[in-house]
Motif scaffolding. Structure first.
Motif, PDB file in Angstrom:
ATOM      1  N   GLY A  15       0.804  -1.221   0.000  1.00 45.04           N
ATOM      2  CA  GLY A  15       0.000   0.000   0.000  1.00 45.04           C
ATOM      3  C   GLY A  15       0.831   1.262   0.000  1.00 45.04           C
ATOM      4  N   LYS A  16       2.151   1.144  -0.199  1.00 52.04           N
ATOM      5  CA  LYS A  16       2.988   2.358  -0.100  1.00 52.04           C
ATOM      6  C   LYS A  16       2.809   3.298  -1.281  1.00 52.04           C
ATOM      7  CE  LYS A  16       7.301   0.012  -1.272  1.00 52.04           C
ATOM      8  NZ  LYS A  16       6.801  -0.564  -2.457  1.00 52.04           N
ATOM      9  N   GLY A  17       2.450   2.761  -2.436  1.00 54.97           N
ATOM     10  CA  GLY A  17       2.237   3.611  -3.606  1.00 54.97           C
ATOM     11  C   GLY A  17       1.095   4.589  -3.392  1.00 54.97           C
ATOM     12  N   THR A  37      11.973   3.410 -11.567  1.00 53.48           N
ATOM     13  CA  THR A  37      13.302   3.588 -12.174  1.00 53.48           C
ATOM     14  C   THR A  37      13.936   2.215 -12.464  1.00 53.48           C
ATOM     15  OG1 THR A  37      14.569   3.766 -10.083  1.00 53.48           O
ATOM     16  CG2 THR A  37      13.636   5.808 -10.973  1.00 53.48           C
ATOM     17  N   TYR A  38      13.715   1.245 -11.554  1.00 51.56           N
ATOM     18  CA  TYR A  38      14.210  -0.119 -11.788  1.00 51.56           C
ATOM     19  C   TYR A  38      13.402  -0.766 -12.916  1.00 51.56           C
ATOM     20  CZ  TYR A  38      17.087   0.500  -7.714  1.00 51.56           C
ATOM     21  OH  TYR A  38      18.031   0.991  -6.848  1.00 51.56           O
ATOM     22  N   ARG A  39      12.091  -0.505 -12.919  1.00 53.76           N
ATOM     23  CA  ARG A  39      11.234  -1.058 -13.968  1.00 53.76           C
ATOM     24  C   ARG A  39      11.588  -0.496 -15.332  1.00 53.76           C
ATOM     25  NH1 ARG A  39       6.112  -3.406 -12.443  1.00 53.76           N
ATOM     26  NH2 ARG A  39       6.115  -3.819 -10.205  1.00 53.76           N
ATOM     27  N   ALA A  40      11.856   0.812 -15.426  1.00 56.18           N
ATOM     28  CA  ALA A  40      12.184   1.433 -16.712  1.00 56.18           C
ATOM     29  C   ALA A  40      13.494   0.877 -17.252  1.00 56.18           C
ATOM     30  CB  ALA A  40      12.272   2.953 -16.550  1.00 56.18           C
ATOM     31  N   ILE A  80       7.705  -7.089 -16.143  1.00 58.76           N
ATOM     32  CA  ILE A  80       8.648  -5.988 -15.943  1.00 58.76           C
ATOM     33  C   ILE A  80       9.046  -5.905 -14.465  1.00 58.76           C
ATOM     34  CG2 ILE A  80       8.989  -3.488 -16.148  1.00 58.76           C
ATOM     35  CD1 ILE A  80       7.211  -3.512 -18.604  1.00 58.76           C
ATOM     36  N   GLY A  81       8.081  -6.146 -13.580  1.00 59.01           N
ATOM     37  CA  GLY A  81       8.377  -6.155 -12.144  1.00 59.01           C
ATOM     38  C   GLY A  81       9.363  -7.252 -11.782  1.00 59.01           C
ATOM     39  N   GLU A  82       9.161  -8.423 -12.367  1.00 64.15           N
ATOM     40  CA  GLU A  82      10.062  -9.553 -12.132  1.00 64.15           C
ATOM     41  C   GLU A  82      11.476  -9.230 -12.626  1.00 64.15           C
ATOM     42  OE1 GLU A  82       9.907 -12.956 -10.908  1.00 64.15           O
ATOM     43  OE2 GLU A  82       8.417 -11.805  -9.792  1.00 64.15           O
ATOM     44  N   ILE A  87      17.406  -7.162 -11.959  1.00 60.22           N
ATOM     45  CA  ILE A  87      18.504  -6.213 -12.215  1.00 60.22           C
ATOM     46  C   ILE A  87      18.819  -5.374 -10.964  1.00 60.22           C
ATOM     47  CG2 ILE A  87      18.134  -6.071 -14.706  1.00 60.22           C
ATOM     48  CD1 ILE A  87      17.075  -3.086 -13.692  1.00 60.22           C
ATOM     49  N   ALA A  88      17.837  -5.339 -10.017  1.00 60.47           N
ATOM     50  CA  ALA A  88      18.029  -4.538  -8.803  1.00 60.47           C
ATOM     51  C   ALA A  88      19.066  -5.133  -7.857  1.00 60.47           C
ATOM     52  CB  ALA A  88      16.695  -4.360  -8.070  1.00 60.47           C
ATOM     53  N   VAL A  89      19.536  -6.356  -8.131  1.00 63.21           N
ATOM     54  CA  VAL A  89      20.569  -6.942  -7.264  1.00 63.21           C
ATOM     55  C   VAL A  89      21.965  -6.452  -7.671  1.00 63.21           C
ATOM     56  CG1 VAL A  89      19.179  -9.027  -6.919  1.00 63.21           C
ATOM     57  CG2 VAL A  89      21.021  -9.047  -8.620  1.00 63.21           C
ATOM     58  N   ASP A 117      14.813   0.948  -0.284  1.00 62.19           N
ATOM     59  CA  ASP A 117      16.044   1.334   0.422  1.00 62.19           C
ATOM     60  C   ASP A 117      16.142   2.841   0.618  1.00 62.19           C
ATOM     61  OD1 ASP A 117      16.219   2.009  -2.239  1.00 62.19           O
ATOM     62  OD2 ASP A 117      18.349   1.570  -2.409  1.00 62.19           O
ATOM     63  N   ILE A 118      14.997   3.525   0.643  1.00 66.95           N
ATOM     64  CA  ILE A 118      15.037   4.991   0.715  1.00 66.95           C
ATOM     65  C   ILE A 118      15.558   5.443   2.088  1.00 66.95           C
ATOM     66  CG2 ILE A 118      13.776   7.145   0.361  1.00 66.95           C
ATOM     67  CD1 ILE A 118      13.933   5.222  -2.106  1.00 66.95           C
ATOM     68  N   GLY A 119      14.980   4.903   3.156  1.00 62.67           N
ATOM     69  CA  GLY A 119      15.396   5.304   4.500  1.00 62.67           C
ATOM     70  C   GLY A 119      16.760   4.763   4.894  1.00 62.67           C
ATOM     71  N   ARG A 165       8.120 -14.883  -3.335  1.00 65.27           N
ATOM     72  CA  ARG A 165       9.388 -14.971  -4.065  1.00 65.27           C
ATOM     73  C   ARG A 165      10.034 -13.588  -4.199  1.00 65.27           C
ATOM     74  NH1 ARG A 165       7.633 -17.727  -8.499  1.00 65.27           N
ATOM     75  NH2 ARG A 165       7.409 -15.752  -9.495  1.00 65.27           N
ATOM     76  N   ARG A 166       9.185 -12.577  -4.478  1.00 60.74           N
ATOM     77  CA  ARG A 166       9.703 -11.206  -4.617  1.00 60.74           C
ATOM     78  C   ARG A 166      10.266 -10.714  -3.263  1.00 60.74           C
ATOM     79  NH1 ARG A 166       8.113  -6.368  -7.358  1.00 60.74           N
ATOM     80  NH2 ARG A 166       6.843  -7.521  -8.816  1.00 60.74           N
ATOM     81  N   ASP A 167       9.582 -11.033  -2.169  1.00 66.19           N
ATOM     82  CA  ASP A 167      10.069 -10.666  -0.830  1.00 66.19           C
ATOM     83  C   ASP A 167      11.452 -11.249  -0.582  1.00 66.19           C
ATOM     84  OD1 ASP A 167       7.738  -9.355  -0.292  1.00 66.19           O
ATOM     85  OD2 ASP A 167       7.059 -10.712   1.299  1.00 66.19           O
ATOM     86  N   ARG A 169      13.691 -12.217  -2.712  1.00 67.10           N
ATOM     87  CA  ARG A 169      14.729 -11.599  -3.533  1.00 67.10           C
ATOM     88  C   ARG A 169      15.084 -10.212  -2.981  1.00 67.10           C
ATOM     89  NH1 ARG A 169      12.693 -11.607  -9.146  1.00 67.10           N
ATOM     90  NH2 ARG A 169      12.896 -13.855  -9.181  1.00 67.10           N
ATOM     91  N   ASP A 170      14.068  -9.433  -2.615  1.00 69.01           N
ATOM     92  CA  ASP A 170      14.312  -8.058  -2.148  1.00 69.01           C
ATOM     93  C   ASP A 170      14.955  -8.017  -0.752  1.00 69.01           C
ATOM     94  OD1 ASP A 170      13.328  -7.106  -4.524  1.00 69.01           O
ATOM     95  OD2 ASP A 170      11.393  -6.474  -3.725  1.00 69.01           O
ATOM     96  N   MET A 171      14.569  -8.952   0.119  1.00 70.61           N
ATOM     97  CA  MET A 171      15.106  -8.944   1.486  1.00 70.61           C
ATOM     98  C   MET A 171      16.432  -9.687   1.575  1.00 70.61           C
ATOM     99  SD  MET A 171      11.604  -9.663   3.622  1.00 70.61           S
ATOM    100  CE  MET A 171      10.192  -8.559   3.503  1.00 70.61           C
TER     101      MET A 171
END
Ligand code: C5P
Length: 209
Positions: A15-17, A37-40, A80-82, A87-89, A117-119, A165-167, A169-171
């Protein structure tokens, strides 16, 4: 004059968006969804038929991303999200995009950046940091309802597996993993409406302004 930055992090579909857009609107601040930006970058690679695992090639694409041209509708596609989370790694990709994100964060009178990773990395000195989360079941359920709401069909179990799976990869990545900053306010929206989440965020921000 200095810019006032609000950093909003959390996993996919927490819900952050929506929350970030509401906050930016309320305070008249500029908003950047850094996931775009990662998606683009990922979409540019996919469109050009380039590999997603060549760091130098991906960095070059990342440096060409124009923040003004980010279109949520075009970039929202699941593939694109996947690809974005793959590429975000890569550290060189992150460095390039973080530079652009920091320039954005300096805009006056204020900015809202949301991402992973903003904060912790992009804006560690932000005066307000929110970590917005919800259980994987609730997040999958929201995605599922959103798709059904558009008149399409969806498979709940597949979406649920996808969220987990996305969690992971991101965490789990080494560079800038998703985690709350030490000084972040935690907002668990599992049993909260978007209005309630906005109210909670609003009080936190007003106390810091
Ligand atoms: O938030 P969104 O789903 O658009 O992000 C796509 C992917 O981009 C995320 O799964 C994550 O891997 C990556 N991302 C990131 N750091 C950010 C924003 C997004 O690594 N600040």
């Amino acid at each position: 004059t200095k810019s006032f930055t609000i950093a909003i992090d959390g996993p996919a579909a927490a819900g952050k968006g929506t929350l970030s857009r509401l906050i930016a609107e309320r305070y008249g601040f500029h908003h950047l969804d850094t996931g775009l930006t990662y998606r683009a970058t990922a979409k540019a690679l996919l469109d050009a038929g380039l590999p997603l695992d060549d760091e130098a090639v991906a960095e070059k694409m990342a440096r060409e991303v124009e923040l003004a041209g980010l279109d949520r509708d075009i970039l929202s596609r699941h593939e694109i999200g996947e690809a974005a989370s793959k590429i975000a790694v890569m550290p060189a990709v992150r460095r390039a995009l973080v530079e652009a994100q920091r320039r954005f964060a300096a805009r006056t009178p204020g900015t809202v950046l949301d991402g992973r990773d903003i904060g912790t990395v992009v804006c560690p000195d932000a005066p307000v940091k929110l970590y917005v989360t919800a259980s994987p079941e609730v997040r999958a359920r929201r995605r599922y309802d959103e798709i059904l709401g558009k008149g399409a069909t969806a498979d709940f179990e597949a979406i649920f597996e996808d969220v987990k799976r996305r969690d992971e990869r991101d965490m789990g990545r080494a560079d800038s993993p998703l985690k709350p900053a030490d000084d972040a306010h935690l907002l668990d929206t599992s049993e909260m409406s978007i209005e309630a989440a906005f109210h909670a965020a609003h009080s936190i921000i007003d106390a810091a302004l």
